[in-house]
Design a protein around this motif. Structure first.
Motif, PDB file in Angstrom:
ATOM      1  N   LEU A 105      -8.313  14.353  15.483  1.00  0.00           N
ATOM      2  CA  LEU A 105      -8.129  13.807  16.824  1.00  0.00           C
ATOM      3  C   LEU A 105      -6.869  14.348  17.474  1.00  0.00           C
ATOM      4  CD1 LEU A 105      -9.138  10.071  16.766  1.00  0.00           C
ATOM      5  CD2 LEU A 105      -9.998  11.883  18.226  1.00  0.00           C
ATOM      6  N   ALA A 106      -5.792  14.440  16.681  1.00  0.00           N
ATOM      7  CA  ALA A 106      -4.528  14.904  17.255  1.00  0.00           C
ATOM      8  C   ALA A 106      -4.684  16.316  17.794  1.00  0.00           C
ATOM      9  CB  ALA A 106      -3.422  14.855  16.205  1.00  0.00           C
ATOM     10  N   THR A 107      -5.338  17.188  17.008  1.00  0.00           N
ATOM     11  CA  THR A 107      -5.476  18.556  17.507  1.00  0.00           C
ATOM     12  C   THR A 107      -6.437  18.592  18.698  1.00  0.00           C
ATOM     13  OG1 THR A 107      -7.189  19.042  15.859  1.00  0.00           O
ATOM     14  CG2 THR A 107      -4.943  19.643  15.306  1.00  0.00           C
ATOM     15  N   PHE A 108      -7.384  17.653  18.745  1.00  0.00           N
ATOM     16  CA  PHE A 108      -8.238  17.588  19.939  1.00  0.00           C
ATOM     17  C   PHE A 108      -7.428  17.129  21.150  1.00  0.00           C
ATOM     18  CE2 PHE A 108     -11.469  16.107  22.866  1.00  0.00           C
ATOM     19  CZ  PHE A 108     -12.373  17.151  22.799  1.00  0.00           C
ATOM     20  N   GLY A 109      -6.458  16.250  20.925  1.00  0.00           N
ATOM     21  CA  GLY A 109      -5.547  15.854  22.001  1.00  0.00           C
ATOM     22  C   GLY A 109      -4.855  17.074  22.594  1.00  0.00           C
ATOM     23  N   VAL A 110      -4.455  17.997  21.723  1.00  0.00           N
ATOM     24  CA  VAL A 110      -3.825  19.230  22.198  1.00  0.00           C
ATOM     25  C   VAL A 110      -4.814  20.034  23.052  1.00  0.00           C
ATOM     26  CG1 VAL A 110      -2.804  21.417  21.475  1.00  0.00           C
ATOM     27  CG2 VAL A 110      -2.245  19.313  20.250  1.00  0.00           C
ATOM     28  N   VAL A 111      -6.085  20.072  22.610  1.00  0.00           N
ATOM     29  CA  VAL A 111      -7.116  20.780  23.384  1.00  0.00           C
ATOM     30  C   VAL A 111      -7.145  20.258  24.820  1.00  0.00           C
ATOM     31  CG1 VAL A 111      -9.600  21.123  23.654  1.00  0.00           C
ATOM     32  CG2 VAL A 111      -8.564  21.281  21.390  1.00  0.00           C
ATOM     33  N   VAL A 551     -11.690   7.654  19.989  1.00  0.00           N
ATOM     34  CA  VAL A 551     -10.467   7.125  20.613  1.00  0.00           C
ATOM     35  C   VAL A 551     -10.573   5.613  20.790  1.00  0.00           C
ATOM     36  CG1 VAL A 551      -9.017   7.162  22.677  1.00  0.00           C
ATOM     37  CG2 VAL A 551      -9.904   9.287  21.735  1.00  0.00           C
ATOM     38  N   MET A 552     -11.765   5.153  21.178  1.00  0.00           N
ATOM     39  CA  MET A 552     -11.947   3.705  21.332  1.00  0.00           C
ATOM     40  C   MET A 552     -11.687   2.994  20.010  1.00  0.00           C
ATOM     41  SD  MET A 552     -15.416   3.446  23.557  1.00  0.00           S
ATOM     42  CE  MET A 552     -15.887   4.908  24.430  1.00  0.00           C
ATOM     43  N   VAL A 553     -12.271   3.529  18.948  1.00  0.00           N
ATOM     44  CA  VAL A 553     -12.068   2.914  17.637  1.00  0.00           C
ATOM     45  C   VAL A 553     -10.594   2.951  17.263  1.00  0.00           C
ATOM     46  CG1 VAL A 553     -12.578   3.106  15.182  1.00  0.00           C
ATOM     47  CG2 VAL A 553     -14.388   3.459  16.849  1.00  0.00           C
ATOM     48  N   LEU A 554      -9.982   4.079  17.544  1.00  0.00           N
ATOM     49  CA  LEU A 554      -8.583   4.251  17.172  1.00  0.00           C
ATOM     50  C   LEU A 554      -7.672   3.349  17.993  1.00  0.00           C
ATOM     51  CD1 LEU A 554      -7.314   6.064  15.133  1.00  0.00           C
ATOM     52  CD2 LEU A 554      -6.805   7.673  16.937  1.00  0.00           C
ATOM     53  N   LEU A 555      -8.002   3.213  19.276  1.00  0.00           N
ATOM     54  CA  LEU A 555      -7.230   2.304  20.132  1.00  0.00           C
ATOM     55  C   LEU A 555      -7.206   0.912  19.526  1.00  0.00           C
ATOM     56  CD1 LEU A 555      -8.288   3.055  23.820  1.00  0.00           C
ATOM     57  CD2 LEU A 555      -5.955   2.766  23.025  1.00  0.00           C
ATOM     58  N   GLY A 556      -8.374   0.484  19.083  1.00  0.00           N
ATOM     59  CA  GLY A 556      -8.463  -0.870  18.565  1.00  0.00           C
ATOM     60  C   GLY A 556      -7.943  -0.983  17.144  1.00  0.00           C
ATOM     61  N   ALA A 591      -2.635  12.900  25.730  1.00  0.00           N
ATOM     62  CA  ALA A 591      -1.345  12.295  25.412  1.00  0.00           C
ATOM     63  C   ALA A 591      -1.542  10.929  24.757  1.00  0.00           C
ATOM     64  CB  ALA A 591      -0.510  12.168  26.687  1.00  0.00           C
ATOM     65  N   VAL A 592      -2.515  10.167  25.270  1.00  0.00           N
ATOM     66  CA  VAL A 592      -2.809   8.866  24.664  1.00  0.00           C
ATOM     67  C   VAL A 592      -3.185   9.053  23.194  1.00  0.00           C
ATOM     68  CG1 VAL A 592      -4.473   6.958  24.615  1.00  0.00           C
ATOM     69  CG2 VAL A 592      -3.490   7.701  26.785  1.00  0.00           C
ATOM     70  N   ILE A 593      -4.019  10.057  22.936  1.00  0.00           N
ATOM     71  CA  ILE A 593      -4.438  10.311  21.555  1.00  0.00           C
ATOM     72  C   ILE A 593      -3.226  10.625  20.681  1.00  0.00           C
ATOM     73  CG2 ILE A 593      -5.676  11.929  20.072  1.00  0.00           C
ATOM     74  CD1 ILE A 593      -7.780  12.198  22.241  1.00  0.00           C
ATOM     75  N   LEU A 594      -2.342  11.493  21.181  1.00  0.00           N
ATOM     76  CA  LEU A 594      -1.186  11.881  20.372  1.00  0.00           C
ATOM     77  C   LEU A 594      -0.303  10.673  20.085  1.00  0.00           C
ATOM     78  CD1 LEU A 594      -0.116  15.363  21.764  1.00  0.00           C
ATOM     79  CD2 LEU A 594      -1.696  14.767  19.940  1.00  0.00           C
ATOM     80  N   VAL A 595      -0.086   9.859  21.112  1.00  0.00           N
ATOM     81  CA  VAL A 595       0.749   8.667  20.913  1.00  0.00           C
ATOM     82  C   VAL A 595       0.106   7.741  19.880  1.00  0.00           C
ATOM     83  CG1 VAL A 595       1.591   6.566  22.004  1.00  0.00           C
ATOM     84  CG2 VAL A 595       1.833   8.761  23.165  1.00  0.00           C
ATOM     85  N   LEU A 596      -1.211   7.558  20.016  1.00  0.00           N
ATOM     86  CA  LEU A 596      -1.913   6.681  19.073  1.00  0.00           C
ATOM     87  C   LEU A 596      -1.767   7.188  17.652  1.00  0.00           C
ATOM     88  CD1 LEU A 596      -5.290   5.817  20.789  1.00  0.00           C
ATOM     89  CD2 LEU A 596      -3.517   4.235  20.050  1.00  0.00           C
ATOM     90  N   VAL A 597      -2.014   8.485  17.497  1.00  0.00           N
ATOM     91  CA  VAL A 597      -2.029   9.044  16.141  1.00  0.00           C
ATOM     92  C   VAL A 597      -0.640   8.988  15.512  1.00  0.00           C
ATOM     93  CG1 VAL A 597      -2.258  11.206  14.895  1.00  0.00           C
ATOM     94  CG2 VAL A 597      -4.053  10.482  16.452  1.00  0.00           C
TER      95      VAL A 597
END
Lengths: 619, 238
Positions: A105-111, A551-556, A591-597
């Motif tokens: 997910l983090a590398t997809f955030g970079v994408v 991302v939804m799963v990860l958010l929660g 950015a949200v993904i990176l912060v989450l991860v």
């Protein structure tokens, strides 16, 4: 047909094999050492093309055509290598010990961030590069004209393979990289600075991808879609070859490119699907690719996993209160809010079904959109082609998705870890390619429109209650299954495959069933989605949709059952309120993904729960 | 105990997740000494060595090598400061040849420590000399055990942590291993040797620590331990 024509076709295949290999070899080297599947590798490729575009313009004016062009390409590649180094230093270093899901997910955030950056800097149009000085003409082979530059590309693959062989077998650095590919901790205990080794590996991988992109510029214009188009194929090549194996990547690139070169003659519609079909077949016969070695991964749980508990009295009361609020909501809020809310239900079910296989089952799916989309298309096709009404057509949603999940799941549960994630991605790409290329059936890129509910359900409020009922029932069903012996069995298998085996659990069968159930429920979400929007297009099956679900799963938070519900709601509300405000939604999401991860690997719900329990135990 | 202790560990506590494994382990190894860390399976021997080497995520306590503080250093820095580690599982790079395995272990020469070259190591391990280009994956257990020691020596260490070198080896190989370690001791190498094979350790070691349940229960010279039936029965025999 003329055999000479086949030879020319074969040569074209070699040229695209070179291109694929240059991208995939960097991907496979990075995976081998860092164990990270780098989604951003496609972005490196794209950056290589854009850097080459800008550099050739400047340098050809400055140094003359030939010198300027041929110097610009390696400089572009080095620049991309440096970008990869920056990514390693800022991001990857923090997540080497994280679960593979977070890494993907983090590398997809970079994408996502790079996509918006590229559009900002170079604009959305295709940018045509110069032709390569010295190789602008044709050679004549058996009476056919063949571009000289393609010969350069053909030579590039074997040359790079040879250079890599020398690097890995004749230098100390290469020996260390090979050793680290097998056991990086031991390499560290022998006094080798792993961090520096990893930085070097990222530079090499980025350099190779950048070189591939730069070399491609005279053939294909630089465009903002190069990254996603290439990354799926690069994954396929890496997986078929055996992840971490450079020679395997070379063989796989040859196989895939030749199959495509000749497949297009026989059955043009199959070109997009073909690589993924081959990958699925190879993984069935050789689960670790042609030249790969078995992964020794034992547990697929997440840090901080804890037992699921039945709802306490207070929690039951909260759930009842929530249901009451949702039932009363249409009395209070207007149509737009009802639409938002019912979409939240759909996303919540989508995320919940993903969490069912991921959290309880330990199977990280990177292609859950396939089942969402299969459900949506299943219903939409019946409406569109047979003119069925909603009541009948919607039944096709769980059936289509469930059958798809049964079929794909049979293959998927045979693998684990990264290979499993890659295979789910491949299956999703098969479904996506079919929807995209089979225009007569699916309407291709435009999708199917005019898929509306029956008269009685077309009122927004009625459809709100219908969605609440259907999605709520499906969520309740999965919730129940998580707490049933079936759920215990799944979690046992997730935590230790070997021990579950040893006490007589047929784990694969349970995982298969779980996968099918999750797919079916995602299909229900897809069906409800189609009738709420009135249309469906291949985007609902594409990688970004799968990532949205993750991302939804990860958010929660993965460990919680409520997490996906919270995550689905937060995600959709963010999308509804922020997407219209900004041109940089993708960068924002990235950015949200990176912060989450990095900051909240337990998700928001998990983070809050931990804070609460900590305060409780402190007081 | 000597004044010039090379390796010194105090108050070492280690954790696997929430499980507390080591409790205030303290030990010292003097220059040129071979010290045995004895205990049954699961007593905490390997965990002690890994903790010293910085290979566990959660470790508390002080560790120093020739006065240099090792705590908080990542394991590669610990190795670079002159502490060698020979893992119990050997962890040979199976895809690399013998020579390449040695190359991975190579570090610059170090003052005050013997300097090793492949040729010197081949004199010590003649078997390895005959298989320089053989991949590590195609060697017997005994050969791998020799290679893992040789690989660590390529780092020219001041001291080494040797984790159960006799485990799983045929008796004749164990004898050969004992001769090799005795040879290393003559060269002046400082060794902390973890063992459950008392008779292997007895021949080589000057002193012993006995560990059980993650705590050091007893420390003495090797001769005292061999004379003390009660301690041997309590902590070492099965």
């Amino acid at each position: 047909m003329d055999p000479a024509f086949f030879f020319i076709q074969f040569l074209s295949g070699l040229a695209s094999a070179s291109n694929l290999f240059l991208i995939a070899c960097g991907l496979t080297i990075i995976f081998g050492v860092t164990r990270i599947v780098n989604f951003a590798h496609g972005s490196f490729y794209m950056l290589g093309a854009y850097f080459a575009y800008t550099l050739t313009q400047q340098m050809m004016a400055l140094l003359g055509d030939a010198l300027g062009f041929w110097l610009a390409l390696p400089i572009a590649a080095v620049a991309v290598g440096l970008c990869a180094v920056v990514m390693e230093l800022i991001l990857l270093r923090r997540i080497y010990r994280s679960h593979e899901l977070f890494q993907l997910l983090a590398t997809f955030g970079v994408v996502l961030i790079v996509q918006d950056l590229v559009q900002e800097v170079w604009g959305p149009e295709e940018l045509f590069g110069p032709r390569a000085p010295g190789f602008t003409s044709f050679v004549v082979i058996f009476g056919f004209r063949f571009p000289e530059y393609q010969l350069v590309l053909i030579a590039a693959g074997p040359l790079v393979l040879g250079a890599l062989w020398l690097l890995f077998n004749r230098t100390r650095w290469g020996t260390l990289v090979r050793a680290a590919t097998q056991d990086r901790e031991m390499v560290g205990a022998l006094g080798v600075n792993q961090a520096r080794l990893f930085t070097g590996v990222l530079f090499l991988g980025g350099f190779l991808a950048g070189l591939a992109g730069a070399l491609q510029l005279p053939v294909e214009p630089a465009n903002p879609f190069m990254d996603v188009n290439i990354i799926a194929e690069a994954f396929v090549v890496t997986v078929i070859g055996g992840m971490g194996n450079v020679l395997g990547a070379f063989l796989a690139a040859l196989i895939i490119a030749q199959l495509q070169a000749f497949g297009i003659l026989v059955f043009p519609e199959i070109t997009l699907v073909l690589p993924f079909l081959v990958m699925a077949l190879v993984l069935v016969v050789r689960p670790w690719g042609l030249l790969g070695k078995p992964e020794t991964s034992t547990s697929h749980g997440f840090a901080g996993d804890r037992p699921l508990r039945p709802l306490s009295r207070t929690q039951q009361a909260l759930v009842a209160a929530l249901i009451a609020v949702l039932l009363l909501l249409p009395l209070v809020v207007g149509e737009y809010s009802q639409k938002l809310a019912l979409e939240v239900f759909i996303y919540a079910l989508f995320a919940f079904s993903l969490n069912f296989i991921m959290g309880a089952g330990g199977m990280v799916s990177f292609g859950h959109a396939a089942y969402f989309g299969l459900g949506g298309y299943g219903a939409a096709l019946l409406v569109h082609h047979l003119g069925l009404n909603m009541e009948l057509a919607i039944l096709a949603a769980p059936i289509a998705a469930g059958l798809g999940a049964l079929l794909f799941g049979w293959f998927v549960v045979r693998l684990s870890g990264v290979y499993l994630a890659m295979l789910t991605l491949a299956f999703a790409q098969i479904v996506w390619s079919t929807a995209f290329q089979w225009v007569e059936l699916t309407g291709g890129d435009n999708g199917l429109i005019g898929i509306w509910p029956s008269q009685w359900a077309s009122d927004r409020t009625v459809y709100y209650y219908l969605t609440l009922l259907v999605c709520g029932a499906a969520i309740a069903f999965l919730w129940r299954a998580s707490h049933a012996p079936f759920g215990y069995t799944l979690r046992a298998g997730r935590d230790s495959t070997v021990r579950a085996d040893a006490i007589g659990i047929d784990l694969k069968r349970h995982q298969w069933l779980a996968f099918a159930l999750a797919g079916t429920c995602a299909g229900i979400a897809g069906g409800m989605f189609v009738f709420s929007k009135g249309n469906i297009d291949p985007g609902s099956l594409a990688i970004p949709t799968s990532v949205d679900a993750l991302v939804m799963v990860l958010l929660g938070g993965i460990q919680t059952l409520t997490g996906p519900l919270v995550g689905g709601a937060v995600f959709h509300l963010l999308e509804a309120y922020i997407l219209p405000l900004t041109d940089y939604w993708r960068a924002f999401l990235g950015a949200v993904i990176l912060v989450l991860v990095i900051a909240f690997p337990m998700g928001l719900a998990g983070f809050l729960r931990d804070r609460l329990t900590r305060e409780e135990s402190a007081s | 105990m000597t004044d010039a202790s090379v390796l010194k560990v105090e108050g070492l506590n280690a954790f696997y997740g929430r499980a507390h494994i080591l409790f205030d382990v303290a030990l010292e190894v003097g220059k040129g000494e071979v010290v045995a860390l004895l205990g049954r399976n699961g007593a905490g021997k390997s965990t002690t060595l890994k903790s010293i080497m910085g290979l566990l995520a959660e470790v508390r306590g002080t560790r120093s090598l020739d006065g240099q503080n090792l705590a908080r250093l990542p394991s590669f820095r610990i190795a670079q400061s002159g502490l060698g580690y020979v893992p119990e599982e050997r962890r040979i790079f199976t895809g690399l040849t013998v020579m390449e395995n040695l190359e991975v272990g190579r570090q610059p020469p170090r003052q005050g420590a013997p300097e090793w070259t492949p040729e010197k190591l081949f004199a010590l391990f003649p078997n390895l000399a005959e298989m320089r280009d053989r991949p590590g994956g195609r060697m017997s257990g005994g050969e791998q055990q020799m290679l893992t020691i040789a690989r660590t020596l390529m780092g020219n260490p001041r001291a080494i942590l040797l984790d159960e070198p006799s485990e799983g080896l045929a008796p004749v190989i164990v004898e050969q291993m004992a001769r090799t370690i005795a040879e290393l001791k003559r060269e002046g190498l400082t060794v902390l040797l973890s063992e459950q094979n008392l008779y292997f350790a007895k021949e080589l070691s000057d002193r012993a620590y006995v560990i059980e349940g993650g705590r050091i229960r007893y420390q003495c010279t090797m001769a005292e331990l061999m004379a003390d039936d009660a301690v041997r029965h309590a902590y070492l025999t099965i």
